[in-house]
Scaffold this active site. Sequence first.
Site, PDB file in Angstrom:
ATOM      1  N   GLY A 180      15.731  15.215  26.760  1.00 24.76           N
ATOM      2  CA  GLY A 180      15.565  16.166  27.849  1.00 24.76           C
ATOM      3  C   GLY A 180      14.384  17.061  27.563  1.00 24.76           C
ATOM      4  O   GLY A 180      13.404  16.653  26.937  1.00 24.76           O
ATOM      5  N   CYS A 181      14.466  18.292  28.000  1.00 28.19           N
ATOM      6  CA  CYS A 181      13.383  19.246  27.809  1.00 28.19           C
ATOM      7  C   CYS A 181      13.120  19.460  26.322  1.00 28.19           C
ATOM      8  O   CYS A 181      14.035  19.710  25.549  1.00 28.19           O
ATOM      9  CB  CYS A 181      13.758  20.578  28.458  1.00 28.19           C
ATOM     10  SG  CYS A 181      12.551  21.870  28.170  1.00 28.19           S
TER      11      CYS A 181
END
Length: 189
Positions: A20-21
């Site tokens: 993800g981020c």
Amino acid sequence: MTDQADAQNENYETAVLGAGCFWCVEAIYQRVNGVEAVESGYAGGHVENPTYNQVVSGKTGHAEVAKVTFDPEEISFEELLEVFWHTHDPTTLNRQGADVGTQYRSAIFYNSLEQKRIAEESKKRTDKSDLWDDPIVTEITPISNYSVAEDYHQNYFNNNPNAGYCSVVIAPKLAKFKKDFPHLLQETI
């Protein structure tokens, strides 16, 4: 912990992980004992040295990643993967929470056949466990086209702990990590 430029000890190894981020991944691994440096970057795409705006468009094929430099005498690649499986949802394709797109995919970019073997075994073992109800969709591929993210992405949570995303998304992930892995926490952070 030193920064990436200082973490050049020949005994150190690197792991490149997409979950993800990259701000979330960086913040977690900065707190793991045996990790010497964490660098936010991009990997796996077809554009040389992409910008953040290019990557978040989803058109470059890159994943947001954290390049983790670690001392294998203090923590193993397998232990780093245990943290990886527990601190993001590896069962959602191209998504982590509200972050949607191939740039947020779950990925392990290996840099040796030994890392590939360990990652594949770890994925199988985790998939068979009761950690996740759904099948793991994490890709395991050789590292390619890695580039460091812009300076303002580095050390993001530590520099911006009160920013909205940090308070709402990263802080709860860190709290869960600290609860689940107290034995791996660095004492200095």
